[in-house]
Scaffold this active site. Structure first.
Site, PDB file in Angstrom:
ATOM      1  N   ASP A 105      -0.791  -7.473   1.623  1.00  0.00           N
ATOM      2  CA  ASP A 105      -0.122  -6.169   1.654  1.00  0.00           C
ATOM      3  C   ASP A 105       1.394  -6.356   1.805  1.00  0.00           C
ATOM      4  O   ASP A 105       1.973  -6.136   2.872  1.00  0.00           O
ATOM      5  CB  ASP A 105      -0.680  -5.337   2.818  1.00  0.00           C
ATOM      6  CG  ASP A 105      -0.202  -3.896   2.785  1.00  0.00           C
ATOM      7  OD1 ASP A 105       0.318  -3.467   1.738  1.00  0.00           O
ATOM      8  OD2 ASP A 105      -0.342  -3.201   3.820  1.00  0.00           O
ATOM      9  N   HIS A 124       0.810  -1.223   0.000  1.00  0.00           N
ATOM     10  CA  HIS A 124       0.000   0.000   0.000  1.00  0.00           C
ATOM     11  C   HIS A 124       0.846   1.277   0.000  1.00  0.00           C
ATOM     12  O   HIS A 124       0.314   2.374  -0.174  1.00  0.00           O
ATOM     13  CB  HIS A 124      -0.961   0.007   1.201  1.00  0.00           C
ATOM     14  CG  HIS A 124      -0.327   0.368   2.503  1.00  0.00           C
ATOM     15  ND1 HIS A 124       0.053  -0.579   3.429  1.00  0.00           N
ATOM     16  CD2 HIS A 124      -0.006   1.571   3.045  1.00  0.00           C
ATOM     17  CE1 HIS A 124       0.573   0.037   4.485  1.00  0.00           C
ATOM     18  NE2 HIS A 124       0.549   1.335   4.272  1.00  0.00           N
ATOM     19  N   SER A 179       4.552   2.418   7.988  1.00  0.00           N
ATOM     20  CA  SER A 179       4.167   1.322   7.101  1.00  0.00           C
ATOM     21  C   SER A 179       5.343   0.796   6.290  1.00  0.00           C
ATOM     22  O   SER A 179       6.220   1.539   5.864  1.00  0.00           O
ATOM     23  CB  SER A 179       3.080   1.781   6.136  1.00  0.00           C
ATOM     24  OG  SER A 179       1.826   1.708   6.734  1.00  0.00           O
ATOM     25  N   GLY A 180       5.313  -0.512   6.062  1.00  0.00           N
ATOM     26  CA  GLY A 180       6.366  -1.158   5.298  1.00  0.00           C
ATOM     27  C   GLY A 180       7.571  -1.545   6.123  1.00  0.00           C
ATOM     28  O   GLY A 180       8.399  -2.338   5.686  1.00  0.00           O
TER      29      GLY A 180
END
Length: 360
Positions: free
Chosen positions: A141, A91, A238-239
Site C-alpha cells: 500500500d 488505497h 491515510s497516506g
C-alpha cells in the site's frame, strides 16, 4: 601592468562564476537538502488524533494535504520526500471513483488550518501518479506522486528524511508521531486543524498475535499505537507520515505511511503503516531519488533528478469489511496558490554585470 591585471581578471571571473553557479543552484533548488529538520521548536507530546490535539504551526513541515480538485476537499495525506515527489498510500486512489486520475488531485503544502491557508501555503498539481504494481488490499500500500512544479522550501515547508532501504529496526527510533486531518473519533467529524499523535512502535511479533491482527500483518508493515487503544490515526489520515526521530539525532524520518487498521483506537488494534524501509528501492526506482547515506550517520540527503514516470495506477480491489482506510467525507476549504518568487534571466544577468564590474 598587464602582468598585474591578468591575475585580477582571472580571480574576478572565478569569483563571479562561483557566485553564478551558487545562485542558479539555489534558485533552481538543486542544492543538497538537509532533510527532517523543523525550523520551529516543538515539545514532544503524547497527544492524539482520535480525541484531538492541534499541532503547532510548522511542527510537521513535510505534511501534505491531498485534495480532490472538483470538491475542494481534503481526502488523504502525503509526505514531501523531495522537491518534486510526494509519498502516499495506494488505497487513496481507487479507480472505482476515478481517483486514479492524476488530474483529479492537487497537493497543498505549508498548511495547518484547512479553512485558512497561510501566506506560505502553496498548491501543486499532480504530474504523475504511480501506485505499486503489486498493490492488493492491504499489501504493498504505497504510492508516489510527482508535482508539476518544484516545491519551494522554507520554515514551514520542508522535506522529510527517508530511511535507508532494508529491514526496519524498531530500536533505532524514538518520538514517533502520526499526523493528519482525519476523523477525531471513529464515525466522528474530521479535523480542521492539523492533528498530531505521539505513538509507540509495537514489535511485529506482538502485532501478529491472534487477538491482535494475526497473519494480516507482515514485515512490510509497521504497527504503532498502544495496546489499550485510545490513540490512533483514523479515516482521512491515510497516506500521511509516521515520523520518527533517529535516536541520538534531531532529525525526523518518515518510517511509515498511514495504511489501515480495525476501527480507530481500539484495544489491541493499533494503526498499521506501510514500512518505507521495505519500499526504499522501489521509491528510488520510480522517482530517481537517491537515498545516499546511511541512517546511522544521522544525516540523510536526497538527490532528485525529477524523473517523471508514465505508469498507470493500479486497480483498487475490494477490501475486508472490518478494515478501515483513510478516505473521509469531504470538508469545504478555501484555496490560495502562492508560488515561489523567481528572478527572470535578464534581471539575473544585469545583477551579475553590476556585481562583477567591481571584480576587475
Amino acid at each position: 601592468m598587464s602582468a598585474d591585471l591578468r591575475p585580477a581578471v582571472s580571480s574576478g571571473l572565478l569569483f563571479c562564476a562561483a557566485f553564478l553557479a551558487a545562485f542558479i543552484a539555489s534558485t533552481n533548488g538543486e542544492s543538497r537538502l538537509e532533510c527532517g529538520k523543523r525550523a520551529v521548536h516543538v515539545r514532544t507530546s503524547q497527544s492524539r488524533i482520535v480525541g484531538g490535539r492541534d499541532a503547532v504551526e510548522g511542527a510537521w513541515p513535510w505534511q501534505v494535504s491531498l485534495q480532490v480538485t472538483n470538491r475542494r476537499a481534503h481526502v488523504c495525506g502525503a509526505t514531501i520526500i523531495s522537491q518534486w515527489w510526494l509519498l502516499s498510500a495506494a488505497h487513496c486512489f481507487p479507480s472505482t471513483s476515478g481517483f486514479n486520475n492524476k488530474d483529479q488531485w492537487k497537493a497543498v503544502m505549508g498548511l495547518r488550518d484547512l479553512s485558512r491557508p497561510a501566506k506560505w501555503t502553496i498548491s501543486r498539481k499532480i504530474d504523475a501518479l504511480i501506485l505499486h504494481e503489486k498493490y492488493h488490499e492491504v499489501q504493498n500500500d504505497v504510492a508516489v506522486l510527482k508535482v508539476d512544479k518544484a516545491i519551494n522550501f522554507g520554515d514551514y515547508i520542508q522535506v522529510a528524511c527517508l530511511p535507508k532501504p532494508g529491514k526496519f529496526h524498531i530500536e533505532k527510533w524514538s518520538h514517533c508521531h502520526v499526523t493528519g486531518w482525519g476523523l477525531m473519533e471513529q464515525n466522528g467529524a474530521p479535523a480542521r486543524i492539523l492533528q498530531e499523535a505521539g505513538v509507540r512502535l509495537i514489535p511485529l511479533e506482538t502485532c501478529q498475535q491472534p487477538n491482535w491482527y494475526g497473519g494480516l500483518v507482515n514485515d512490510h508493515m509497521i504497527c504503532a499505537g498502544f495496546a489499550g487503544g485510545g490513540i490512533d490515526a483514523c479515516q482521512g489520515d491515510s497516506g500521511g507520515p509516521l515520523s520518527c526521530q533517529l535516536k541520538g539525532t534531531d532529525r525526523f524520518f518518515v518510517v511509515g505511511v498511514v495504511s489501515w487498521g480495525k476501527g480507530c483506537a481500539e484495544r489491541f488494534k493499533p494503526g498499521v503503516y506501510t514500512s518505507t524501509n521495505t519500499y526504499g528501492e522501489w521509491i528510488e526506482k520510480k522517482t530517481g531519488i537517491s537515498i545516499s547515506q546511511s541512517e546511522d550517520s544521522g544525516v540523510e540527503y536526497m538527490s532528485d533528478y525529477g524523473i517523471a514516470a508514465t505508469e498507470s495506477s493500479a486497480e483498487n480491489p475490494s477490501v475486508p469489511s472490518n478494515i478501515q482506510f483513510g478516505t473521509n467525507q469531504p470538508t469545504s476549504m478555501v484555496q490560495r496558490h502562492l508560488p515561489g518568487r523567481t528572478i527572470p534571466l535578464l534581471n539575473l544577468l544585469i545583477l551579475l554585470y553590476h556585481f562583477c564590474t567591481d571584480c576587475f
